[in-house]
Design an enzyme around this catalytic site. Structure first.
Site, short mmCIF file in Angstrom:
data_model
loop_
_atom_site.label_atom_id
_atom_site.label_comp_id
_atom_site.label_asym_id
_atom_site.label_seq_id
_atom_site.Cartn_x
_atom_site.Cartn_y
_atom_site.Cartn_z
N CYS A 70 0.80 -1.23 0.00
CA CYS A 70 0.00 0.00 0.00
C CYS A 70 0.83 1.28 0.00
CB CYS A 70 -0.99 0.00 1.15
SG CYS A 70 -0.24 0.10 2.81
N HIS A 108 -2.32 1.39 6.92
CA HIS A 108 -2.65 1.43 5.50
C HIS A 108 -2.55 2.87 5.01
CE1 HIS A 108 -4.31 0.14 1.73
NE2 HIS A 108 -5.37 0.92 1.83
N ASP A 123 -7.57 3.77 -4.27
CA ASP A 123 -6.74 2.82 -3.54
C ASP A 123 -6.30 1.70 -4.49
OD1 ASP A 123 -5.49 1.13 -1.78
OD2 ASP A 123 -7.08 1.19 -0.27
#
Length: 261
Positions: A70, A108, A123
C-alpha cells in the site's frame, strides 16, 4: 515528477495522458494501474529496502517494473496523479483483521482525490479493492466490479470502508505526508507479527478477476470460476512471476518465517 517520468509511468500502466483531469480519467487510471502493477511484498523477502520517497517508489514501479504494497503503490500513484494535475491527499488507515478489529494507526495508506467537483477514495494498494474509485462523501452503497462498497462514519471521527458488508479499513479524515508512514512501513517489513513477513503474495487485477501467486500456489479467478495450481518447482515459480506479473527474478524469494526455522 518531470514530463519524461510522467510519460514513462503512463506507458507502464498502458494509458495515454488524460485530456481532462476529471472523474472519468481518474477511474481509467485507477483500473489500469491495478491491471498493470501488482500488489506484492517480495522486497520484504528479497532483502530489498522499502524507501518511502516518491522518486524511489516511481523508479521501482516504472524502471524496475515491480509492484509493491500500500505505501509504495498508493505513494507512487499519488505522485502520478499530482503531476497530472489532480489534487491528492494522503490518508492513514487501519486495516481490519480476521478478528474484525482494526489494526494499528498508519496500517494502511489510501488517497483522497478531487475530480469533477467530488472527493474520491482511490486505492490501488489493497490487494483486492474497488476497480474504480469510490465517492468519499457518499454514504449509500456503491456498486463496483469488485463488489458492493460503502463509506460510512464510525461515530468517532473516522470513516469505515466496507466491501460486501464486511469491514475493510478505517480511514482518518486528516491529510498526511508520505514520511508519516515510514515507521509503520518499517514495522510491516521487519516484525515477525506482520502479515508481510509471514507470507509471500503477488496479485494482479485481470479483465474478469484476479491472478495471485502465494509461495508455490497459483490461483486464477474469473468468469469461469476459480482455478488453483500447485507449481512443481522453483523454475515454475520464476516463470509464473514473469508470465503473469512481468516480474523477472533470479531466484525464488522465501518467506522470512520459513528462513527463520
Amino acid at each position: 515528477m518531470d514530463e519524461a517520468a510522467v510519460e514513462a509511468y503512463l506507458a507502464r500502466i498502458g494509458v495515454g495522458r488524460p485530456v481532462r483531469t476529471d472523474a472519468v480519467a481518474l477511474a481509467e487510471l485507477h483500473r489500469r494501474h491495478q491491471m498493470a502493477v501488482p500488489f506484492e511484498n517480495l522486497s520484504v523477502h528479497l532483502g530489498e529496502p522499502v524507501r518511502l520517497e516518491a522518486g524511489a517508489l516511481v523508479e521501482k514501479i516504472v524502471a524496475r517494473r515491480r509492484g509493491g504494497f500500500c505505501y509504495e503503490l498508493n505513494g507512487a500513484f499519488a505522485a502520478l496523479l499530482t503531476a497530472l494535475g489532480y489534487p491528492v491527499t494522503l490518508l492513514a488507515g487501519r486495516v481490519h483483521g480476521k478478528d474484525g478489529r482494526p489494526g494499528p494507526p498508519f496500517d494502511h495508506l489510501a488517497l483522497s482525490v478531487e475530480a469533477s467537483g467530488r472527493r474520491w477514495l482511490a486505492d490501488v494498494g489493497f490487494g483486492r479493492f474497488a476497480t474504480h474509485p469510490l465517492l468519499l462523501d457518499e454514504r449509500g452503497e456503491q456498486a463496483d466490479p469488485g463488489g458492493v462498497f460503502a463509506v460510512t462514519e464510525d461515530g468517532r471521527g473516522d470513516l469505515l470502508v466496507t466491501r460486501d458488508g464486511a469491514p475493510g479499513y478505517l480511514l482518518e479524515p486528516r491529510g498526511r505526508e508520505l514520511a508519516d508512514f515510514r515507521v509503520a512501513a518499517w514495522w510491516q517489513c521487519t516484525s515477525p507479527e506482520s502479515a508481510f513477513t509471514r507470507s509471500l503474495v503477488c496479485s494482479l487485477l485481470t479483465g474478469d478477476g484476479h491472478v495471485t501467486l502465494s509461495g508455490r500456489r497459483l490461483v486464477v479467478t474469473g468468469a469461469a470460476g476459480r482455478r488453483e495450481t500447485a507449481l512443481p518447482d522453483a523454475a515454475a515459480v520464476l516463470t509464473a512471476y514473469r508470465d503473469h506479473f512481468g516480474i523477472a527474478l533470479d531466484h525464488v524469494p522465501r518467506a522470512r518465517a520459513d528462513t527463520a526455522r
